[in-house]
Design a protein around this motif. Structure first.
Motif, PDB file in Angstrom:
ATOM      1  N   ILE A   5       0.837  -1.199   0.000  1.00  0.00           N
ATOM      2  CA  ILE A   5       0.000   0.000   0.000  1.00  0.00           C
ATOM      3  C   ILE A   5       0.877   1.256   0.000  1.00  0.00           C
ATOM      4  N   LEU A   6       1.882   1.286   0.886  1.00  0.00           N
ATOM      5  CA  LEU A   6       2.790   2.441   0.932  1.00  0.00           C
ATOM      6  C   LEU A   6       3.559   2.587  -0.376  1.00  0.00           C
ATOM      7  N   ARG A   7       4.009   1.466  -0.926  1.00  0.00           N
ATOM      8  CA  ARG A   7       4.756   1.482  -2.187  1.00  0.00           C
ATOM      9  C   ARG A   7       3.895   2.079  -3.303  1.00  0.00           C
ATOM     10  N   ASN A   8       2.658   1.635  -3.404  1.00  0.00           N
ATOM     11  CA  ASN A   8       1.767   2.127  -4.455  1.00  0.00           C
ATOM     12  C   ASN A   8       1.399   3.597  -4.280  1.00  0.00           C
ATOM     13  N   LYS A   9       1.165   4.010  -3.046  1.00  0.00           N
ATOM     14  CA  LYS A   9       0.718   5.383  -2.806  1.00  0.00           C
ATOM     15  C   LYS A   9       1.842   6.401  -2.875  1.00  0.00           C
ATOM     16  N   LEU A  11       5.633   5.638  -3.322  1.00  0.00           N
ATOM     17  CA  LEU A  11       6.835   5.391  -4.121  1.00  0.00           C
ATOM     18  C   LEU A  11       6.524   5.325  -5.609  1.00  0.00           C
ATOM     19  N   GLN A  12       5.423   4.694  -5.960  1.00  0.00           N
ATOM     20  CA  GLN A  12       5.056   4.433  -7.348  1.00  0.00           C
ATOM     21  C   GLN A  12       6.221   3.726  -8.034  1.00  0.00           C
ATOM     22  N   SER A  13       6.911   4.337  -8.952  1.00  0.00           N
ATOM     23  CA  SER A  13       8.021   3.651  -9.630  1.00  0.00           C
ATOM     24  C   SER A  13       9.383   4.094  -9.111  1.00  0.00           C
ATOM     25  N   LYS A  14       9.412   4.864  -8.033  1.00  0.00           N
ATOM     26  CA  LYS A  14      10.667   5.369  -7.478  1.00  0.00           C
ATOM     27  C   LYS A  14      11.134   4.503  -6.316  1.00  0.00           C
ATOM     28  N   THR A  15      12.384   4.686  -5.921  1.00  0.00           N
ATOM     29  CA  THR A  15      12.903   4.036  -4.727  1.00  0.00           C
ATOM     30  C   THR A  15      12.694   4.970  -3.547  1.00  0.00           C
ATOM     31  N   LEU A  16      12.836   4.454  -2.353  1.00  0.00           N
ATOM     32  CA  LEU A  16      12.679   5.270  -1.148  1.00  0.00           C
ATOM     33  C   LEU A  16      13.648   6.442  -1.142  1.00  0.00           C
ATOM     34  N   SER A  17      14.852   6.231  -1.639  1.00  0.00           N
ATOM     35  CA  SER A  17      15.838   7.310  -1.654  1.00  0.00           C
ATOM     36  C   SER A  17      15.475   8.424  -2.631  1.00  0.00           C
ATOM     37  N   GLN A  18      14.637   8.146  -3.627  1.00  0.00           N
ATOM     38  CA  GLN A  18      14.306   9.134  -4.647  1.00  0.00           C
ATOM     39  C   GLN A  18      13.088   9.990  -4.308  1.00  0.00           C
ATOM     40  N   VAL A  19      12.283   9.586  -3.354  1.00  0.00           N
ATOM     41  CA  VAL A  19      11.072  10.343  -3.053  1.00  0.00           C
ATOM     42  C   VAL A  19      11.354  11.438  -2.035  1.00  0.00           C
ATOM     43  N   THR A  20      10.576  12.498  -2.129  1.00  0.00           N
ATOM     44  CA  THR A  20      10.657  13.589  -1.157  1.00  0.00           C
ATOM     45  C   THR A  20       9.261  13.802  -0.580  1.00  0.00           C
ATOM     46  N   VAL A  21       9.205  14.463   0.537  1.00  0.00           N
ATOM     47  CA  VAL A  21       7.923  14.691   1.209  1.00  0.00           C
ATOM     48  C   VAL A  21       7.129  15.753   0.443  1.00  0.00           C
ATOM     49  N   ARG A  22       5.818  15.542   0.381  1.00  0.00           N
ATOM     50  CA  ARG A  22       4.910  16.485  -0.272  1.00  0.00           C
ATOM     51  C   ARG A  22       3.940  17.022   0.781  1.00  0.00           C
ATOM     52  N   PRO A  23       3.456  18.239   0.594  1.00  0.00           N
ATOM     53  CA  PRO A  23       2.528  18.815   1.580  1.00  0.00           C
ATOM     54  C   PRO A  23       1.273  17.971   1.801  1.00  0.00           C
ATOM     55  N   TRP A  29       3.576   9.263   6.840  1.00  0.00           N
ATOM     56  CA  TRP A  29       4.612   9.262   5.798  1.00  0.00           C
ATOM     57  C   TRP A  29       5.617  10.396   6.018  1.00  0.00           C
ATOM     58  N   LYS A  30       5.142  11.555   6.434  1.00  0.00           N
ATOM     59  CA  LYS A  30       6.047  12.679   6.725  1.00  0.00           C
ATOM     60  C   LYS A  30       7.021  12.293   7.834  1.00  0.00           C
ATOM     61  N   GLY A  31       6.534  11.550   8.832  1.00  0.00           N
ATOM     62  CA  GLY A  31       7.403  11.076   9.901  1.00  0.00           C
ATOM     63  C   GLY A  31       8.464  10.121   9.382  1.00  0.00           C
ATOM     64  N   LEU A  32       8.070   9.220   8.491  1.00  0.00           N
ATOM     65  CA  LEU A  32       9.051   8.308   7.881  1.00  0.00           C
ATOM     66  C   LEU A  32      10.098   9.080   7.085  1.00  0.00           C
ATOM     67  N   MET A  33       9.674  10.093   6.364  1.00  0.00           N
ATOM     68  CA  MET A  33      10.608  10.880   5.558  1.00  0.00           C
ATOM     69  C   MET A  33      11.605  11.640   6.449  1.00  0.00           C
ATOM     70  N   ARG A  34      11.171  12.028   7.657  1.00  0.00           N
ATOM     71  CA  ARG A  34      12.078  12.732   8.577  1.00  0.00           C
ATOM     72  C   ARG A  34      13.204  11.828   9.063  1.00  0.00           C
TER      73      ARG A  34
END
Length: 94
Positions: A5-9, A11-23, A29-34
């Motif tokens: 679910i998290l991957r689909n919502k 990450l989509q086709s990116k890796t965890l290292s490539q995603v950034t937090v969105r408003p 998810w914002k907590g995970l990104m921190r």
């Protein structure tokens, strides 16, 4: 599963290292990104095909990322987020 679910919502086709937090991201998810940077600094990656491991910024060769092992090279790198697979497939090998 929750990981899918998290991957689909997020990450989509990116890796965890490539995603950034969105408003619009959830507080969870914002907590995970921190804590993402701390996670990557304490984790060792098994490279496999290299499609999910950053060449310079993930710990996959030695005990620290190559960016920390070779800071003078990292300063002149043009694609800092390049994946291991991308670097290893480049001709000539840079």
């Amino acid at each position: 599963t929750w990981a899918q679910i998290l991957r689909n919502k997020y990450l989509q086709s990116k890796t965890l290292s490539q995603v950034t937090v969105r408003p619009t991201d959830s507080p969870f998810w914002k907590g995970l990104m921190r804590v993402k940077t701390t996670f990557f600094n304490r984790t060792k990656f098994i490279v496999g095909d290299g499609d999910n491991t950053r060449f310079w910024e993930d710990t996959w060769l030695g005990d620290t990322p190559l960016a920390l092992q070779y800071p003078s090279l990292y300063c002149i790198v043009q694609r800092r987020e390049a994946l291991v697979a991308t670097i290893m497939q480049s001709i000539p090998l840079n």
